[in-house]
Structures are given as structure tokens and as C-alpha cells.
Design a protein around this motif. Sequence first.
Motif, PDB file in Angstrom:
ATOM      1  N   SER A  35       0.053   5.917   5.295  1.00 46.38           N
ATOM      2  CA  SER A  35       0.595   4.635   4.823  1.00 46.38           C
ATOM      3  C   SER A  35       1.982   4.383   5.411  1.00 46.38           C
ATOM      4  O   SER A  35       2.320   3.244   5.743  1.00 46.38           O
ATOM      5  CB  SER A  35       0.641   4.583   3.295  1.00 46.38           C
ATOM      6  OG  SER A  35       1.614   5.454   2.773  1.00 46.38           O
ATOM      7  N   ARG A  36       2.777   5.430   5.567  1.00 46.90           N
ATOM      8  CA  ARG A  36       4.102   5.277   6.185  1.00 46.90           C
ATOM      9  C   ARG A  36       3.967   4.916   7.664  1.00 46.90           C
ATOM     10  O   ARG A  36       4.718   4.083   8.179  1.00 46.90           O
ATOM     11  CB  ARG A  36       4.930   6.537   6.001  1.00 46.90           C
ATOM     12  CG  ARG A  36       5.375   6.753   4.553  1.00 46.90           C
ATOM     13  CD  ARG A  36       6.332   7.916   4.409  1.00 46.90           C
ATOM     14  NE  ARG A  36       5.727   9.200   4.753  1.00 46.90           N
ATOM     15  CZ  ARG A  36       5.010   9.952   3.920  1.00 46.90           C
ATOM     16  NH1 ARG A  36       4.795   9.539   2.676  1.00 46.90           N
ATOM     17  NH2 ARG A  36       4.524  11.118   4.315  1.00 46.90           N
ATOM     18  N   ALA A  73       0.833  -1.209   0.000  1.00 47.90           N
ATOM     19  CA  ALA A  73       0.000   0.000   0.000  1.00 47.90           C
ATOM     20  C   ALA A  73       0.867   1.259   0.000  1.00 47.90           C
ATOM     21  O   ALA A  73       0.571   2.223  -0.713  1.00 47.90           O
ATOM     22  CB  ALA A  73      -0.928  -0.003   1.212  1.00 47.90           C
ATOM     23  N   ASP A  74       1.937   1.238   0.778  1.00 42.06           N
ATOM     24  CA  ASP A  74       2.820   2.400   0.849  1.00 42.06           C
ATOM     25  C   ASP A  74       3.565   2.608  -0.464  1.00 42.06           C
ATOM     26  O   ASP A  74       3.761   3.743  -0.908  1.00 42.06           O
ATOM     27  CB  ASP A  74       3.803   2.241   2.008  1.00 42.06           C
ATOM     28  CG  ASP A  74       4.625   3.494   2.242  1.00 42.06           C
ATOM     29  OD1 ASP A  74       4.056   4.608   2.203  1.00 42.06           O
ATOM     30  OD2 ASP A  74       5.834   3.361   2.489  1.00 42.06           O
ATOM     31  N   ARG A 109       2.486   1.724  -3.432  1.00 42.27           N
ATOM     32  CA  ARG A 109       1.512   2.152  -4.450  1.00 42.27           C
ATOM     33  C   ARG A 109       1.195   3.635  -4.337  1.00 42.27           C
ATOM     34  O   ARG A 109       1.090   4.337  -5.348  1.00 42.27           O
ATOM     35  CB  ARG A 109       0.227   1.349  -4.328  1.00 42.27           C
ATOM     36  CG  ARG A 109       0.353  -0.033  -4.867  1.00 42.27           C
ATOM     37  CD  ARG A 109      -0.981  -0.740  -4.846  1.00 42.27           C
ATOM     38  NE  ARG A 109      -0.844  -2.061  -5.435  1.00 42.27           N
ATOM     39  CZ  ARG A 109      -1.703  -3.025  -5.238  1.00 42.27           C
ATOM     40  NH1 ARG A 109      -2.758  -2.840  -4.472  1.00 42.27           N
ATOM     41  NH2 ARG A 109      -1.514  -4.200  -5.809  1.00 42.27           N
ATOM     42  N   HIS A 110       0.983   4.096  -3.106  1.00 41.39           N
ATOM     43  CA  HIS A 110       0.628   5.502  -2.896  1.00 41.39           C
ATOM     44  C   HIS A 110       1.074   5.895  -1.490  1.00 41.39           C
ATOM     45  O   HIS A 110       0.355   5.654  -0.518  1.00 41.39           O
ATOM     46  CB  HIS A 110      -0.877   5.710  -3.065  1.00 41.39           C
ATOM     47  CG  HIS A 110      -1.293   7.135  -2.923  1.00 41.39           C
ATOM     48  ND1 HIS A 110      -0.975   8.093  -3.856  1.00 41.39           N
ATOM     49  CD2 HIS A 110      -1.969   7.763  -1.942  1.00 41.39           C
ATOM     50  CE1 HIS A 110      -1.458   9.260  -3.447  1.00 41.39           C
ATOM     51  NE2 HIS A 110      -2.061   9.075  -2.289  1.00 41.39           N
ATOM     52  N   SER A 111       2.252   6.464  -1.395  1.00 45.60           N
ATOM     53  CA  SER A 111       2.821   6.807  -0.106  1.00 45.60           C
ATOM     54  C   SER A 111       2.201   8.082   0.455  1.00 45.60           C
ATOM     55  O   SER A 111       2.173   9.118  -0.203  1.00 45.60           O
ATOM     56  CB  SER A 111       4.339   6.976  -0.233  1.00 45.60           C
ATOM     57  OG  SER A 111       4.908   7.152   1.033  1.00 45.60           O
ATOM     58  N   THR A 112       1.675   7.958   1.664  1.00 40.48           N
ATOM     59  CA  THR A 112       1.124   9.096   2.392  1.00 40.48           C
ATOM     60  C   THR A 112       1.647   8.996   3.824  1.00 40.48           C
ATOM     61  O   THR A 112       2.253   7.989   4.214  1.00 40.48           O
ATOM     62  CB  THR A 112      -0.416   9.054   2.435  1.00 40.48           C
ATOM     63  OG1 THR A 112      -0.822   7.877   3.166  1.00 40.48           O
ATOM     64  CG2 THR A 112      -1.021   9.031   1.035  1.00 40.48           C
TER      65      THR A 112
END
Length: 72
Positions: free
Chosen positions: A31-32, A22-23, A25-28
Motif C-alpha cells: 500500500s505504501r 487504502a494505506d 486503512r491498512h498500511s503495508t
Amino acid sequence: MLNPTATEVRTALALFADTVIADLRHSTADSRRRRADSARTLCALTGTRDLTTALSTADGFLLKSLHLGKLK
């Protein structure tokens, strides 16, 4: 190590893998945080201080469980 069951170890590994994917694919920030939290959980479960050792320990635990017939 805390003496986890094979199911608990598999669940922690799966959660860690999911959070890494998930991180990536789209790090936010969220997610971090989830990735770091799942890594800390895996370390705590295996009684280790770093992720590489935790992953190795978890793999070894599951392999041992398989050989002892405790892994289903």
C-alpha cells in the motif's frame, strides 16, 4: 506539464486519493508503494517535483478546464 486532459488529471487525483485511503486503512509495504507510485504519477503528469505542488497544479488545471468548458 505534459498537456494532460481533464479526464487524465481527474483519474490521477482519484487514484491518488484511493491509494491514500487504502494505506491509511491498512498500511503495508504494497500500500505504501502504491501510494508513492500514484504520487509520482501525479507529479509527472503535472510537471512538478513535489506532491503539494502537484495537487495544487492539478486543482488549478481542473478549475481552468471548468471555466473553459472542457470539464464534463
